[in-house]
Scaffold this motif. Structure first.
Motif, PDB file in Angstrom:
ATOM      1  N   TYR A 159       0.824  -1.209   0.000  1.00  0.00           N
ATOM      2  CA  TYR A 159       0.000   0.000   0.000  1.00  0.00           C
ATOM      3  C   TYR A 159       0.859   1.259   0.000  1.00  0.00           C
ATOM      4  O   TYR A 159       0.598   2.201  -0.748  1.00  0.00           O
ATOM      5  CB  TYR A 159      -0.909  -0.015   1.228  1.00  0.00           C
ATOM      6  N   ALA A 160       1.884   1.275   0.848  1.00  0.00           N
ATOM      7  CA  ALA A 160       2.761   2.451   0.922  1.00  0.00           C
ATOM      8  C   ALA A 160       4.096   2.054   1.525  1.00  0.00           C
ATOM      9  O   ALA A 160       4.165   1.207   2.423  1.00  0.00           O
ATOM     10  CB  ALA A 160       2.121   3.554   1.752  1.00  0.00           C
ATOM     11  N   PHE A 161       5.142   2.676   1.016  1.00  0.00           N
ATOM     12  CA  PHE A 161       6.491   2.494   1.546  1.00  0.00           C
ATOM     13  C   PHE A 161       6.878   3.770   2.280  1.00  0.00           C
ATOM     14  O   PHE A 161       6.737   4.871   1.754  1.00  0.00           O
ATOM     15  CB  PHE A 161       7.477   2.208   0.420  1.00  0.00           C
ATOM     16  N   GLU A 162       7.364   3.621   3.507  1.00  0.00           N
ATOM     17  CA  GLU A 162       7.630   4.768   4.377  1.00  0.00           C
ATOM     18  C   GLU A 162       9.088   4.798   4.824  1.00  0.00           C
ATOM     19  O   GLU A 162       9.629   3.783   5.260  1.00  0.00           O
ATOM     20  CB  GLU A 162       6.718   4.682   5.603  1.00  0.00           C
ATOM     21  N   GLU A 163       9.703   5.980   4.723  1.00  0.00           N
ATOM     22  CA  GLU A 163      11.012   6.240   5.319  1.00  0.00           C
ATOM     23  C   GLU A 163      10.828   7.393   6.298  1.00  0.00           C
ATOM     24  O   GLU A 163      10.330   8.452   5.914  1.00  0.00           O
ATOM     25  CB  GLU A 163      12.049   6.612   4.255  1.00  0.00           C
ATOM     26  N   ARG A 164      11.254   7.193   7.549  1.00  0.00           N
ATOM     27  CA  ARG A 164      10.934   8.157   8.585  1.00  0.00           C
ATOM     28  C   ARG A 164      12.129   8.416   9.507  1.00  0.00           C
ATOM     29  O   ARG A 164      12.856   7.487   9.869  1.00  0.00           O
ATOM     30  CB  ARG A 164       9.765   7.642   9.434  1.00  0.00           C
ATOM     31  N   TYR A 165      12.294   9.696   9.882  1.00  0.00           N
ATOM     32  CA  TYR A 165      13.260  10.100  10.903  1.00  0.00           C
ATOM     33  C   TYR A 165      12.479  10.685  12.075  1.00  0.00           C
ATOM     34  O   TYR A 165      11.586  11.518  11.873  1.00  0.00           O
ATOM     35  CB  TYR A 165      14.232  11.146  10.368  1.00  0.00           C
ATOM     36  N   ILE A 166      12.808  10.263  13.294  1.00  0.00           N
ATOM     37  CA  ILE A 166      12.153  10.761  14.492  1.00  0.00           C
ATOM     38  C   ILE A 166      13.181  11.461  15.369  1.00  0.00           C
ATOM     39  O   ILE A 166      14.234  10.886  15.688  1.00  0.00           O
ATOM     40  CB  ILE A 166      11.474   9.624  15.283  1.00  0.00           C
ATOM     41  N   ASN A 167      12.876  12.688  15.746  1.00  0.00           N
ATOM     42  CA  ASN A 167      13.723  13.453  16.647  1.00  0.00           C
ATOM     43  C   ASN A 167      13.442  12.990  18.076  1.00  0.00           C
ATOM     44  O   ASN A 167      12.359  13.238  18.621  1.00  0.00           O
ATOM     45  CB  ASN A 167      13.434  14.949  16.498  1.00  0.00           C
ATOM     46  N   LEU A 187      10.369  22.569  18.131  1.00  0.00           N
ATOM     47  CA  LEU A 187      11.062  21.277  18.008  1.00  0.00           C
ATOM     48  C   LEU A 187      10.477  20.448  16.878  1.00  0.00           C
ATOM     49  O   LEU A 187       9.269  20.162  16.859  1.00  0.00           O
ATOM     50  CB  LEU A 187      10.940  20.475  19.311  1.00  0.00           C
ATOM     51  N   PRO A 188      11.292  20.018  15.916  1.00  0.00           N
ATOM     52  CA  PRO A 188      10.783  19.089  14.905  1.00  0.00           C
ATOM     53  C   PRO A 188      10.543  17.724  15.534  1.00  0.00           C
ATOM     54  O   PRO A 188      11.313  17.268  16.376  1.00  0.00           O
ATOM     55  CB  PRO A 188      11.909  19.039  13.870  1.00  0.00           C
ATOM     56  N   ILE A 189       9.448  17.072  15.147  1.00  0.00           N
ATOM     57  CA  ILE A 189       9.127  15.749  15.677  1.00  0.00           C
ATOM     58  C   ILE A 189       9.580  14.659  14.712  1.00  0.00           C
ATOM     59  O   ILE A 189      10.354  13.771  15.066  1.00  0.00           O
ATOM     60  CB  ILE A 189       7.619  15.598  15.942  1.00  0.00           C
ATOM     61  N   THR A 190       9.081  14.738  13.488  1.00  0.00           N
ATOM     62  CA  THR A 190       9.379  13.662  12.543  1.00  0.00           C
ATOM     63  C   THR A 190       9.404  14.185  11.114  1.00  0.00           C
ATOM     64  O   THR A 190       8.685  15.134  10.769  1.00  0.00           O
ATOM     65  CB  THR A 190       8.348  12.518  12.677  1.00  0.00           C
ATOM     66  N   HIS A 191      10.240  13.584  10.316  1.00  0.00           N
ATOM     67  CA  HIS A 191      10.262  13.796   8.873  1.00  0.00           C
ATOM     68  C   HIS A 191       9.938  12.455   8.229  1.00  0.00           C
ATOM     69  O   HIS A 191      10.588  11.447   8.513  1.00  0.00           O
ATOM     70  CB  HIS A 191      11.642  14.276   8.416  1.00  0.00           C
ATOM     71  N   VAL A 192       8.908  12.432   7.394  1.00  0.00           N
ATOM     72  CA  VAL A 192       8.504  11.176   6.780  1.00  0.00           C
ATOM     73  C   VAL A 192       8.318  11.369   5.278  1.00  0.00           C
ATOM     74  O   VAL A 192       7.835  12.403   4.819  1.00  0.00           O
ATOM     75  CB  VAL A 192       7.205  10.629   7.416  1.00  0.00           C
TER      76      VAL A 192
END
Length: 233
Positions: free
Chosen positions: A139-147, A214-219
């Motif tokens: 359905y979807a491919f996700e790449e995520r960075y979490i602060n 504060l940044p939380i996440t970049h996805v």
């Protein structure tokens, strides 16, 4: 607002937004001059200027040379996008949801993201790759960075039973965010993961959320062929 919250232009912007939304400053009313705000917040005038420029670019205030800054009488009306929980999105289609965590580790933020996703210099972020499924089809491919400074509890999460997407929506409230939509052509990796032909155009989005300064996440989410986004205005 605590003094620590006004050390950055984003923190000042949030306080100015609060005063506008709470009608402390009424539509059409002139707001204090930059020098007065800088004195109040204990910061440089240029920091206040940056916050006001951002509000002006969004249409919430009107700035005129030698006439000061006023709250806009008719701020722009915009469609509101909520962050979807992909599990709920899939189940709403009458399909069965599952996800597969492909990768999870701590790593430095890539240099290409430093300008948009400003975490503490030298701090590691949590990186995840996840594949979401609907009826066992990609359905979807996700790449995520979490602060981890903004969401420290994420460090101890496995994200195997609950996806990072769903966990963050419930556990890391955001104050604002940026989102962009675009198309990508499927390379060999995306072709394999999303069951798409090589070169196929795929719907993609990138999203950054913040809690105050504060940044939380970049996805980055890339969807399988046939995906369609709907929203209300």
């Amino acid at each position: 607002m605590a003094l620590a919250d006004t050390n950055s232009w984003t923190g000042i912007r949030e306080e100015l937004l609060r005063r506008i939304h709470d009608r402390i400053w009424q539509p059409g009313e002139q707001i204090p001059h930059e020098a007065d705000l800088a004195e109040e917040f204990g910061c440089a005038r240029t920091t206040v200027n940056r916050a006001l420029r951002d509000l002006a670019e969004s249409g919430l205030v009107v700035r005129k040379r030698r006439a000061g800054t006023r709250v806009a009488l008719n701020p722009p009306q915009r469609a509101t996008l909520t962050i979807p929980i992909l599990r709920e999105e899939v189940e709403a289609l009458g399909r069965t949801y599952r996800h597969s965590l492909l990768e999870k580790d701590l790593r430095p933020l890539p240099p290409m993201l430093h300008g948009a996703f400003q975490v503490t210099l030298g701090a590691d972020v949590l990186f995840l790759k996840t594949l979401h499924f609907a009826d066992d089809r990609p359905y979807a491919f996700e790449e995520r960075y979490i602060n981890l400074e903004a969401a420290p509890a994420a460090r101890d999460m496995t994200f195997e039973d609950v996806s990072a997407n769903e966990w963050l929506v419930h556990n890391a409230p955001y104050s604002h965010g940026d989102i962009s939509f675009f198309a990508v052509n499927a390379d060999k990796t995306l072709s394999r993961k999303l069951d798409a032909s090589t070169g196929a155009a795929l719907f993609a989005m990138e999203r950054i959320t913040w809690t105050g300064p504060l940044p939380i996440t970049h996805v980055r989410l890339i969807f399988a062929p046939g995906y369609r986004m709907r929203t209300e205005i």
